[in-house]
Design a protein around this motif. Sequence first.
Motif, mmCIF file in Angstrom:
data_model
loop_
_atom_site.group_PDB
_atom_site.id
_atom_site.type_symbol
_atom_site.label_atom_id
_atom_site.label_comp_id
_atom_site.label_asym_id
_atom_site.label_seq_id
_atom_site.Cartn_x
_atom_site.Cartn_y
_atom_site.Cartn_z
ATOM 1 N N ARG A 83 -8.871 -3.610 -1.522
ATOM 2 C CA ARG A 83 -9.073 -2.507 -1.203
ATOM 3 C C ARG A 83 -9.385 -1.787 -2.802
ATOM 4 N NH1 ARG A 83 -6.042 -0.050 2.953
ATOM 5 N NH2 ARG A 83 -7.740 1.897 2.376
ATOM 6 N N HIS A 113 -2.956 -2.151 -2.708
ATOM 7 C CA HIS A 113 -3.706 -1.673 -2.917
ATOM 8 C C HIS A 113 -4.334 -2.133 -4.571
ATOM 9 C CE1 HIS A 113 -4.607 2.525 -6.116
ATOM 10 N NE2 HIS A 113 -4.380 2.828 -4.793
ATOM 11 N N MET A 167 0.991 -1.290 0.359
ATOM 12 C CA MET A 167 -0.021 0.265 -0.139
ATOM 13 C C MET A 167 0.916 0.975 -0.243
ATOM 14 S SD MET A 167 -3.246 -1.374 0.404
ATOM 15 C CE MET A 167 -3.470 0.523 0.558
#
Length: 287
Positions: free
Chosen positions: A179, A154, A123
Motif C-alpha cells: 500500500r 499500511h 490497515m
Amino acid sequence: MSDVTGYMPQPSQPRLSLPVGACDCHTHVFGPQSTFPYADNALFRPQDAPKEVLFALHEHLGIDRCVIVQSGCHGFDNSAMLDAMKARPGQYLGVALAPVDISEASLAGLAEQRVRGIRFNFMPHLDAAASPEEIVAFSRRLEKYGMHLQVHLHHTLIKSIGETLQQAATPVVIDHMGRIDASQGRDQAAFNALMTLMENERFLVKVSGCDRASALGSPYTDAVPFAQKLVKHFPDRVLWGTDWPHPNLKGGPPDDGILVDILEGIAPDPLHRKALLVDNPARFYDF
C-alpha cells in the motif's frame, strides 16, 4: 460504516492479450446479501458483487484462473468465497480470513477445500485480528497444510511488521505493494523497506493496487514504475490481481480493462509477464 460504491459494470476491452492460464490472484466476492449476509460488525457494506459477475469479468478480460480473497465485510464466514470456488473447481482457489485460534478441524477443512492461505489486515480501516507475533506462531499450524500467510498492511508498517514476519514458518504474501503512496516519490522509505524485505526469499508481493497507490489517476503512470521494479528484481516472486470489485477506493472504481493494459508497463518483458500471470501463480498456489 457506509455503503461502498462498487465495480464498473462495463469495463473497456483490453488491448493486451493475456497468455493462456493467466491468473487474477486478488479478487473478492460480496454477497449476494440475501444468501451470504454481511457480518453484524462489518466496517463497510459494499453493494453485491457476486460470483456470476466475477466470472463474466474474467471472460471479458481473458483470465483463466483466480484466487478469491475473503473480505472483511463477511468477517470469518468464508461461505461466499467457498461457494464461488466450488462453481469453478480447480480454476478458482481461495485465501480465507480466520482467527488464530481457529480449531484444527476447521483449518483442515479449509485446506481440504483448496483454501491456500489465511489473510491478516493491518490497515486503519480494518480490524487487526491478531498481532504480528501471534501470526508468526499461527504460521506453524499453517505449515503442515501447505498454506501461507497473506498480509495487507499500511506502508508505514512494512519495516516493523516485516521484521517480525521474517520469523514465519510459511511463505508470506504482501498485498498491493505494501500500500505504498506513489506521491512520496520513488526513493521513499516505505518502498525501500519493501525492496529490502523482498530480499528474503520467504516473501512474495502482489504488484496490484496501482489504482490505490497513484496520486494522478488512470492510467496510474506514477505508480506503475514501483510495480515494474518489483517485477524486474524479483520475477519469480511476484503475483498480480485486479482487486475487483475494488472495495474502499475513493474516487470510484477503476476500469479493469485499463488495469490489464498497464501490465505492459508493469512487466514489459514478455517472459516476466508470463511468469507474473501464469507460472508464478501456478507454482505457488498449486493449480
